[in-house]
Design an enzyme around this catalytic site. Structure first.
Site: not given
Length: 205
Positions: A33, A70, A99, A180, A183
């Site tokens: 991502s 993801g 991830n 978050d 990112h």
């Protein structure tokens, strides 16, 4: 004599044009991502900005972005053969593992997936570059140390190139990160694009 010189000129011209065509490289970016314009338009992402920059500079290479939000190393491993079969790739950059780490996957499994991806590309004489990946520190120093060591070990065992963590300049700046904390936001994208552009200058020489 004139016809002979014209013939020689045409041959030389075709060789020059051919060498230029061969010199143009397609770099496959297999990422997650962070490279897939997460929660923003594609044209805002760092890969798109980088390709624009490369075009402006008449760089002899471009990025084919095969990043998916993801994505894990196992997902990248399953997709890689198909991508290589459908495209003429001159260089592979792997930006995967984040991830896996966030899900607490075993470093041994991450390493094995990366090793297999590198092997698939190298068997096709495609040079491979790994991006060092780091994750948030809340997984503990022991896991983080083992996780980060994976990329160094894979690079050492396969002679792949290892690039520094490409988010180093933005990851610790809240103004450049989404809420978050994982990112990079829109403001960070040009910074990442510029950083990777500098890395590619040395990489593609």
């Amino acid at each position: 004599m004139k016809n002979y010189l014209l013939f020689i000129y045409l041959i030389l011209f075709s060789l020059i044009i051919g060498s230029k065509a061969q010199a143009f490289n397609t770099i496959l970016l297999l990422g997650d991502s962070v490279s897939a314009s997460y929660r923003m338009q594609q044209h805002q992402g760092w890969v798109h900005l980088l390709n624009q920059k490369l075009a402006t500079q008449n760089a002899p290479y471009t990025i084919l972005n095969a990043s998916i939000s993801g994505e894990t190393t196992s997902g990248g491993l399953s997709r890689l053969p198909g991508i290589l079969a459908e495209n003429n790739i001159d260089h592979l950059i792997i930006e995967l593992g984040g991830n896996d780490g966030l899900r607490g996957y075993k470093p041994e499994a991450i390493k094995n997936n990366l090793l297999q991806m590198v092997k698939i590309a190298q068997e096709k004489n495609i040079p491979v570059t790994l991006m060092q990946i780091k994750i948030t520190p809340n997984y503990g120093p022991r896991y983080n140390k083992m996780f980060e060591a994976v990329f160094k070990e894979v690079a050492a065992e396969t002679n792949a190139t290892l690039l520094p963590f490409f988010m180093e300049q933005v990851a610790l700046n809240p103004e450049l990160m989404m809420q978050d904390g994982i990112h990079p936001n829109v403001k960070a994208q040009p910074i990442i694009a510029d950083y990777v552009a500098e890395q590619l200058k040395n990489l593609m020489k």
